[in-house]
Design a protein around this motif. Structure first.
Motif, PDB file in Angstrom:
ATOM      1  N   GLY A 178       0.444  -1.302   0.401  1.00  0.00           N
ATOM      2  CA  GLY A 178       0.292  -0.084  -0.592  1.00  0.00           C
ATOM      3  C   GLY A 178       1.083   1.172   0.210  1.00  0.00           C
ATOM      4  O   GLY A 178       0.065   2.466  -0.022  1.00  0.00           O
ATOM      5  N   LEU A 179       2.106   1.564  -0.392  1.00  0.00           N
ATOM      6  CA  LEU A 179       2.731   2.313   0.524  1.00  0.00           C
ATOM      7  C   LEU A 179       3.010   3.102  -1.114  1.00  0.00           C
ATOM      8  O   LEU A 179       3.064   3.935  -1.918  1.00  0.00           O
ATOM      9  CB  LEU A 179       4.474   1.703  -0.206  1.00  0.00           C
ATOM     10  CG  LEU A 179       4.560   0.796   1.696  1.00  0.00           C
ATOM     11  CD1 LEU A 179       6.182   1.138   1.658  1.00  0.00           C
ATOM     12  CD2 LEU A 179       4.378   2.663   2.652  1.00  0.00           C
ATOM     13  N   ILE A 180       2.164   2.241  -2.581  1.00  0.00           N
ATOM     14  CA  ILE A 180       2.181   3.437  -4.075  1.00  0.00           C
ATOM     15  C   ILE A 180       1.359   2.888  -5.137  1.00  0.00           C
ATOM     16  O   ILE A 180       0.216   1.624  -4.164  1.00  0.00           O
ATOM     17  CB  ILE A 180       3.417   2.399  -4.620  1.00  0.00           C
ATOM     18  CG1 ILE A 180       3.326   1.595  -4.979  1.00  0.00           C
ATOM     19  CG2 ILE A 180       5.196   3.581  -4.409  1.00  0.00           C
ATOM     20  CD1 ILE A 180       4.568   0.957  -6.435  1.00  0.00           C
ATOM     21  N   THR A 181       0.569   4.061  -5.818  1.00  0.00           N
ATOM     22  CA  THR A 181      -0.726   2.883  -6.597  1.00  0.00           C
ATOM     23  C   THR A 181      -0.317   2.522  -7.981  1.00  0.00           C
ATOM     24  O   THR A 181       0.131   3.540  -8.344  1.00  0.00           O
ATOM     25  CB  THR A 181      -1.551   3.661  -6.128  1.00  0.00           C
ATOM     26  OG1 THR A 181      -2.221   4.264  -4.684  1.00  0.00           O
ATOM     27  CG2 THR A 181      -3.087   3.334  -6.418  1.00  0.00           C
ATOM     28  N   LEU A 182      -0.381   1.808  -8.480  1.00  0.00           N
ATOM     29  CA  LEU A 182      -0.337   1.391 -10.063  1.00  0.00           C
ATOM     30  C   LEU A 182      -0.982   2.331 -10.622  1.00  0.00           C
ATOM     31  O   LEU A 182      -2.203   2.253 -10.055  1.00  0.00           O
ATOM     32  CB  LEU A 182      -0.259   0.276 -10.075  1.00  0.00           C
ATOM     33  CG  LEU A 182       0.789  -0.837  -9.607  1.00  0.00           C
ATOM     34  CD1 LEU A 182       0.491  -2.343  -9.613  1.00  0.00           C
ATOM     35  CD2 LEU A 182       2.355   0.475  -9.900  1.00  0.00           C
ATOM     36  N   SER A 183      -0.786   2.440 -11.251  1.00  0.00           N
ATOM     37  CA  SER A 183      -1.738   3.961 -12.095  1.00  0.00           C
ATOM     38  C   SER A 183      -0.982   3.270 -13.719  1.00  0.00           C
ATOM     39  O   SER A 183       0.215   4.124 -14.684  1.00  0.00           O
ATOM     40  CB  SER A 183      -1.821   5.268 -11.902  1.00  0.00           C
ATOM     41  OG  SER A 183      -2.782   6.101 -13.536  1.00  0.00           O
ATOM     42  N   HIS A 184      -2.042   2.455 -14.797  1.00  0.00           N
ATOM     43  CA  HIS A 184      -1.466   2.858 -16.097  1.00  0.00           C
ATOM     44  C   HIS A 184      -1.939   3.906 -16.951  1.00  0.00           C
ATOM     45  O   HIS A 184      -2.970   3.783 -17.175  1.00  0.00           O
ATOM     46  CB  HIS A 184      -2.072   1.749 -16.763  1.00  0.00           C
ATOM     47  CG  HIS A 184      -1.513  -0.575 -15.804  1.00  0.00           C
ATOM     48  ND1 HIS A 184      -0.621  -0.489 -16.417  1.00  0.00           N
ATOM     49  CD2 HIS A 184      -2.461  -1.224 -15.392  1.00  0.00           C
ATOM     50  CE1 HIS A 184      -0.570  -1.847 -15.838  1.00  0.00           C
ATOM     51  NE2 HIS A 184      -1.651  -2.150 -15.082  1.00  0.00           N
ATOM     52  N   LYS A 185      -0.908   3.394 -17.635  1.00  0.00           N
ATOM     53  CA  LYS A 185      -1.105   4.883 -18.759  1.00  0.00           C
ATOM     54  C   LYS A 185      -1.915   3.394 -20.137  1.00  0.00           C
ATOM     55  O   LYS A 185      -1.873   3.070 -20.125  1.00  0.00           O
ATOM     56  CB  LYS A 185       0.550   5.322 -19.697  1.00  0.00           C
ATOM     57  CG  LYS A 185       1.184   6.165 -19.003  1.00  0.00           C
ATOM     58  CD  LYS A 185       0.564   7.153 -19.869  1.00  0.00           C
ATOM     59  CE  LYS A 185       2.136   8.500 -18.731  1.00  0.00           C
ATOM     60  NZ  LYS A 185       1.228   9.867 -18.702  1.00  0.00           N
ATOM     61  N   SER A 186      -2.807   4.095 -20.804  1.00  0.00           N
ATOM     62  CA  SER A 186      -4.094   4.227 -21.788  1.00  0.00           C
ATOM     63  C   SER A 186      -2.206   3.161 -23.053  1.00  0.00           C
ATOM     64  O   SER A 186      -1.816   4.236 -23.059  1.00  0.00           O
ATOM     65  CB  SER A 186      -4.064   5.293 -22.704  1.00  0.00           C
ATOM     66  OG  SER A 186      -5.087   4.827 -23.796  1.00  0.00           O
ATOM     67  N   MET A 187      -3.316   2.243 -23.304  1.00  0.00           N
ATOM     68  CA  MET A 187      -2.489   0.756 -24.404  1.00  0.00           C
ATOM     69  C   MET A 187      -2.215   1.532 -25.759  1.00  0.00           C
ATOM     70  O   MET A 187      -3.505   1.124 -26.319  1.00  0.00           O
ATOM     71  CB  MET A 187      -2.402   0.069 -23.785  1.00  0.00           C
ATOM     72  CG  MET A 187      -1.697  -1.563 -24.552  1.00  0.00           C
ATOM     73  SD  MET A 187      -1.039  -1.171 -25.492  1.00  0.00           S
ATOM     74  CE  MET A 187      -1.207  -2.634 -26.425  1.00  0.00           C
ATOM     75  N   ASN A 188      -1.738   2.356 -26.494  1.00  0.00           N
ATOM     76  CA  ASN A 188      -2.646   2.566 -26.986  1.00  0.00           C
ATOM     77  C   ASN A 188      -1.115   2.507 -28.646  1.00  0.00           C
ATOM     78  O   ASN A 188      -0.366   3.392 -28.465  1.00  0.00           O
ATOM     79  CB  ASN A 188      -2.221   4.694 -27.362  1.00  0.00           C
ATOM     80  CG  ASN A 188      -2.579   5.055 -28.698  1.00  0.00           C
ATOM     81  OD1 ASN A 188      -1.700   5.206 -29.179  1.00  0.00           O
ATOM     82  ND2 ASN A 188      -3.350   5.913 -28.622  1.00  0.00           N
ATOM     83  N   VAL A 189      -1.589   1.519 -29.451  1.00  0.00           N
ATOM     84  CA  VAL A 189      -0.738   1.061 -29.792  1.00  0.00           C
ATOM     85  C   VAL A 189       0.179   1.956 -31.507  1.00  0.00           C
ATOM     86  O   VAL A 189       1.357   2.040 -31.534  1.00  0.00           O
ATOM     87  CB  VAL A 189      -1.496   0.163 -31.440  1.00  0.00           C
ATOM     88  CG1 VAL A 189      -0.601  -0.683 -32.606  1.00  0.00           C
ATOM     89  CG2 VAL A 189      -2.259  -1.146 -30.537  1.00  0.00           C
ATOM     90  N   GLY A 190      -0.509   3.246 -31.274  1.00  0.00           N
ATOM     91  CA  GLY A 190      -0.183   4.045 -32.659  1.00  0.00           C
ATOM     92  C   GLY A 190       1.337   5.074 -32.144  1.00  0.00           C
ATOM     93  O   GLY A 190       2.104   5.244 -32.481  1.00  0.00           O
ATOM     94  N   ALA A 191       0.639   5.285 -30.772  1.00  0.00           N
ATOM     95  CA  ALA A 191       1.517   5.987 -29.598  1.00  0.00           C
ATOM     96  C   ALA A 191       2.974   4.949 -29.368  1.00  0.00           C
ATOM     97  O   ALA A 191       3.869   5.476 -29.662  1.00  0.00           O
ATOM     98  CB  ALA A 191       0.782   6.028 -28.395  1.00  0.00           C
ATOM     99  N   ILE A 192       2.813   3.711 -29.443  1.00  0.00           N
ATOM    100  CA  ILE A 192       3.902   2.637 -28.869  1.00  0.00           C
ATOM    101  C   ILE A 192       4.475   2.714 -30.333  1.00  0.00           C
ATOM    102  O   ILE A 192       5.846   2.820 -30.457  1.00  0.00           O
ATOM    103  CB  ILE A 192       3.328   1.895 -28.273  1.00  0.00           C
ATOM    104  CG1 ILE A 192       2.232   1.778 -27.269  1.00  0.00           C
ATOM    105  CG2 ILE A 192       4.009  -0.420 -28.716  1.00  0.00           C
ATOM    106  CD1 ILE A 192       1.921   0.949 -26.439  1.00  0.00           C
ATOM    107  N   VAL A 193       4.130   1.938 -31.118  1.00  0.00           N
ATOM    108  CA  VAL A 193       4.529   2.295 -32.412  1.00  0.00           C
ATOM    109  C   VAL A 193       5.715   3.659 -32.688  1.00  0.00           C
ATOM    110  O   VAL A 193       6.802   2.849 -33.329  1.00  0.00           O
ATOM    111  CB  VAL A 193       3.915   1.530 -33.990  1.00  0.00           C
ATOM    112  CG1 VAL A 193       4.158   1.391 -35.130  1.00  0.00           C
ATOM    113  CG2 VAL A 193       2.674   1.018 -33.509  1.00  0.00           C
TER     114      VAL A 193
END
Length: 176
Positions: free
Chosen positions: A63-78
């Motif tokens: 409980g020392l940190i909270t995970l927060s994902h960024k959006s999984m965006n194929v265009g941005a990744i490529v």
């Protein structure tokens, strides 16, 4: 200076020290990685990923940190991954190793840092355009590999560690 900034500075200096001691700031190591002839950088990165993965999972469960994902965006990744790879191939440094190289006194790496800053400024100015184009391609939302596969993050961490260990063994066997 806040505790967060202090911790960021301390971990950044420690990471830079380890980059330098691991000799991954050397141009020859960078070229060797690009040609798959020297796996020093890959071993360094994979080791950091494994340690970081378990550290983050433990901190999250405590409980020392909270995970927060960024959006999984194929265009941005490529597009982003391609730009990162092209920059690494042209300069012979990734962002972290470029800063480390300047820290060692190899001032030619500063051109890469200047290029990154200019690129970030251009991205900031063109963000509305990117938001309606590249950033809208195949957006899967805020999802991680454990959610996509329906498994515990620990399964991913242990599986990745086992694969990494096998890769290390292969690298060592081939003298890489």
């Amino acid at each position: 200076m806040t505790i967060d900034l202090t911790l960021g500075l301390v971990t950044g200096v420690a990471f830079g020290f380890l980059l330098q001691k691991g000799r991954v700031l050397r141009f020859g190591k960078q070229v060797g990685a690009m040609l798959f002839k020297d796996m020093t950088i890959f071993k360094f990165m994979l080791s950091a990923i494994v340690v970081g993965m378990f550290g983050i999972l433990i901190l999250s469960e405590q409980g020392l940190i909270t995970l927060s994902h960024k959006s999984m965006n194929v265009g941005a990744i490529v597009v982003g991954g391609s730009l990162f790879g092209i920059g690494w191939a042209v300069m012979g440094f990734c962002p972290g190793t470029a800063v480390g190289a300047v820290g060692e006194g190899r001032w030619h790496a500063a051109f890469g840092i200047i290029g990154m800053l200019i690129g970030a400024a251009i991205y900031a100015q063109l963000y509305p355009f990117f938001k309606s184009t590249v950033l809208s391609w195949a957006d899967f939302g805020k999802i991680g590999l454990p959610q996509a596969l329906g498994v515990s993050p620990w399964v991913i961490a242990i599986g990745f560690t086992l694969i990494t260990a096998v890769m290390f063994r292969i690298f060592e066997k081939k003298g890489l």
